[in-house]
Design a protein around this motif. Structure first.
Motif, short mmCIF file in Angstrom:
data_model
loop_
_atom_site.label_atom_id
_atom_site.label_comp_id
_atom_site.label_asym_id
_atom_site.label_seq_id
_atom_site.Cartn_x
_atom_site.Cartn_y
_atom_site.Cartn_z
N SER A 127 0.77 1.14 -6.78
CA SER A 127 1.82 1.72 -7.61
C SER A 127 3.23 1.40 -7.11
CB SER A 127 1.60 3.24 -7.66
OG SER A 127 2.22 3.78 -8.79
N TRP A 129 7.55 2.60 -6.78
CA TRP A 129 8.26 3.79 -6.30
C TRP A 129 9.25 4.34 -7.32
CZ3 TRP A 129 13.26 2.57 -6.94
CH2 TRP A 129 13.58 1.22 -6.94
N ASN A 130 9.60 3.56 -8.35
CA ASN A 130 10.77 3.96 -9.15
C ASN A 130 10.50 5.18 -10.03
OD1 ASN A 130 9.11 2.31 -10.73
ND2 ASN A 130 10.82 1.50 -11.92
N LYS A 153 -2.82 3.62 -4.01
CA LYS A 153 -1.83 3.23 -3.00
C LYS A 153 -0.43 3.42 -3.56
CE LYS A 153 0.41 -0.32 -1.38
NZ LYS A 153 1.57 0.51 -0.93
N GLU A 156 5.28 2.20 -0.52
CA GLU A 156 5.74 2.67 0.80
C GLU A 156 7.04 3.46 0.69
OE1 GLU A 156 5.30 -0.35 -0.36
OE2 GLU A 156 6.50 -1.90 0.63
N PHE A 202 -2.15 -2.33 -11.41
CA PHE A 202 -0.96 -2.53 -10.59
C PHE A 202 0.30 -2.25 -11.39
CE2 PHE A 202 2.46 -5.52 -9.38
CZ PHE A 202 2.73 -5.04 -8.11
N GLY A 204 4.42 -2.91 -10.58
CA GLY A 204 5.38 -3.43 -9.61
C GLY A 204 6.01 -4.71 -10.11
N SER A 205 6.44 -5.52 -9.18
CA SER A 205 7.23 -6.71 -9.53
C SER A 205 6.33 -7.86 -10.01
CB SER A 205 8.03 -7.16 -8.32
OG SER A 205 7.13 -7.52 -7.29
N THR A 208 4.69 -9.80 -6.97
CA THR A 208 3.48 -9.18 -6.40
C THR A 208 2.33 -9.21 -7.41
OG1 THR A 208 4.94 -7.71 -5.16
CG2 THR A 208 2.63 -7.14 -5.17
N GLU A 226 1.47 -4.07 -14.80
CA GLU A 226 2.68 -3.58 -15.48
C GLU A 226 3.85 -4.01 -14.61
OE1 GLU A 226 0.75 -0.60 -18.29
OE2 GLU A 226 2.47 0.21 -17.24
N LEU A 227 4.58 -5.00 -15.10
CA LEU A 227 5.55 -5.68 -14.23
C LEU A 227 6.99 -5.45 -14.72
CD1 LEU A 227 3.43 -8.94 -13.83
CD2 LEU A 227 3.31 -6.83 -12.50
N GLY A 228 7.87 -6.27 -14.24
CA GLY A 228 9.30 -6.06 -14.50
C GLY A 228 9.74 -6.55 -15.87
N CYS A 261 11.72 -0.10 -15.23
CA CYS A 261 11.16 -1.36 -15.73
C CYS A 261 11.75 -1.69 -17.09
CB CYS A 261 9.64 -1.28 -15.79
SG CYS A 261 9.05 0.14 -16.71
N ARG A 305 16.03 0.87 -2.18
CA ARG A 305 15.66 -0.06 -1.10
C ARG A 305 16.91 -0.65 -0.44
NH1 ARG A 305 12.28 -3.82 -4.83
NH2 ARG A 305 14.11 -3.30 -6.04
N GLU A 358 15.80 -10.10 -13.28
CA GLU A 358 15.82 -8.64 -13.27
C GLU A 358 16.82 -8.15 -12.20
OE1 GLU A 358 12.30 -6.41 -11.86
OE2 GLU A 358 12.48 -5.20 -13.67
N TRP A 424 1.70 1.15 -23.73
CA TRP A 424 2.79 0.59 -22.94
C TRP A 424 2.28 -0.71 -22.35
CZ3 TRP A 424 7.68 0.87 -22.85
CH2 TRP A 424 8.43 0.44 -21.75
#
Ligand code: NAD
Length: 454
Positions: A127, A129-130, A153, A156, A202, A204-205, A208, A226-228, A261, A305, A358, A424
């Protein structure tokens, strides 16, 4: 692993990350426990999720404070996120029973035909963080309801929130083996990819996501990404309320410090309304209060970050060197917080990274266009395909433009929103597969077709 507050650089906690061996143990325990979890009556699993839903409201103060401390979003936005997650859970609680009920497709004739839905088994959920609550519940709630075990997961940067989520689910009755948290950074994520899960989900970016897709490609199990995005918004010359449109654009690119996103990432404005739009936008931007995310008056906090401030500075520097102008920039707050000022650029074009990569920050480029055809061509000039928005007063005109978009979501006179009732999904570099909506319930099951002669 240290958990750092992005507003102060204070160390909030220290966590021991998972190892390949501990992840393997969690996987084996999840695999052993999953059959019994699925064998429980459907209503029992729903009751666990209902208790989790209630606990989120009861503990909102603590949960929001942790979220703000570790990701830096203003406290009011942290509370909104928890409330939004509860709305999504309520939707899943309301619709999962019907969506997963057995179906009789052909009731009569020599061969009756039936359909049932079975869980995938043990799924991995890596997963971001946003919006750790929102992107988390999109996956683990329907997965658990359907009878899957989840190796979760968190990012971090949202580990403490992940630990709250795990604690609340366990207190609500989900066995620890069925929802197991994997702590750590990208290395722990990579280690999680080594265990043979029955599905990988997943958020994230793109970078990744691409690595994950490649790592699990040969397994023949679902892999959802599910990406950017680099989401465009077009303001047409017939827009009814230019002040309200500017307000929507401002919120669309700066909510959560632009770290969404589906944030508005680039804006095209038709020439006849450009000046009025810019005047309204700059005036409203100047009223935004940036600072300590714990203060109730703060609308814009720090970035999450550490490296992101330099990344945005570089995008601005490149744009300025290529002829862009700063229409507005807020005051720069000093460290230790990872603050980036609200920044609006004009005279931009697609040779600049700010219009093509992005940004993921409170930074926007505004480009003038003359025709719908020009707007469509620029909006489409991206490998991403998450959302696209149009503001105007002619639905037919907007429909024509939005039908041409290769995006999973389109908006007319709104932007930067997600509904639990609609799927989504991203296209192209924004990912594959859907969460939310009925498609987002079915994503966590596999159909079994019954050909039945009695
Ligand atoms: P990220 O890709 O850096 O990290 C996401 C997760 O992947 C983290 O848990 C990280 O530890 C893990 N990870 C990193 N490297 C890994 C590897 N090699 N193998 C396995 N796991 C690994 O993304 P992020 O910074 O957490 O999130 C921001 C991005 O997420 C943005 O691009 C944003 O647009 C996107 N996002 C998309 C959606 C959506 O619904 N489409 C929602 C939220 C965020």
């Amino acid at each position: 692993m240290q958990i750092i507050n992005p507003a102060t650089q204070e160390v909030l906690d220290t966590i021991v990350p998972d190892t390949q061996a501990s992840i393997h143990q969690k996987f084996e325990a999840a695999k052993a426990a999953q059959t019994a979890w699925y064998a429980r009556p459907f209503e029992e699993r729903l009751a666990c999720i209902q208790r989790f839903y209630e606990a989120l409201a009861l503990q909102e103060d603590t949960l929001a404070a942790t979220l703000t401390a570790e990701v830096g979003k203003p406290l009011t936005e942290a509370r909104n996120e928890i409330k939004g997650a509860r709305l999504r859970i309520a939707w899943f609680l309301q619709h999962s029973t019907a969506a997963l009920a057995p179906e009789t497709v052909t009731p009569n004739g020599p061969t009756q035909e039936h359909l049932t839905y079975e869980p995938l088994g043990v799924i991995a959920n890596i997963s971001a963080w946003n919006y750790p609550y929102l992107v988390g519940v999109n996956v683990f709630i329907p997965a658990l309801i359907a009878g899957n075990a989840v190796l979760y997961k968190p990012s971090e940067y949202a580990t403490l929130t992940g630990l709250h989520i795990a604690r609340l689910l366990h207190e609500a009755g989900v066995p620890p083996a069925i929802f197991a948290l994997v702590a750590g950074n990208g290395q722990a994520g990579q280690a999680l990819l080594q265990v043979p899960c029955n599905g990988y989900f997943f958020t994230g970016s793109y970078a990744t996501g691409q690595r994950i897709a490649q790592a699990v490609a040969g397994r023949m199990v679902p892999c959802q990404l599910e990406l950017g995005g680099k989401d465009p918004l077009y303001v047409m010359d017939d827009v009814a309320d230019i002040t309200a449109t500017a307000a929507a654009v401002l919120e669309g690119f700066m909510y959560n410090a632009g770290q969404s996103c589906c944030a508005v990432e680039r804006v095209y404005v038709q020439r006849p309304v450009y000046e009025a739009f810019m005047e309204a936008l700059v005036q409203q931007a100047a009223a935004i209060k940036q600072g300590n995310p714990l203060l109730p008056t703060t609308q814009l906090g720090p970035l999450c970050r550490p490296g992101q401030v330099a990344f945005l500075q570089q995008q601005v520097k490149q744009a300025l060197a290529m002829g862009a102008q700063i229409a507005y920039q807020g005051a720069t707050l000093p460290p230790p917080g990872y603050y980036f000022p609200l920044t609006i650029l004009t005279q931009v074009h697609h040779g600049m990274q700010v219009m093509t990569e992005e940004s993921f920050g409170p930074l926007i480029g505004i480009q003038v266009v003359d025709t719908d055809a020009e707007a469509v061509s620029l909006m489409q000039d991206t490998p991403y395909g998450l959302t696209a928005a149009v503001y105007g007063s002619n639905p037919q005109r907007a429909r024509q433009i939005l039908e041409a978009m290769h995006t999973g979501t389109v908006y007319f006179n709104c932007c930067d929103r997600v509904s639990p009732a609609l799927p989504w999904s991203g296209r192209g570099h924004s990912g594959m597969g859907s969460t939310l909506g009925l498609a987002g319930i079915k994503a966590f099951v596999q159909p079994k077709a019954w050909h039945w002669r009695v």
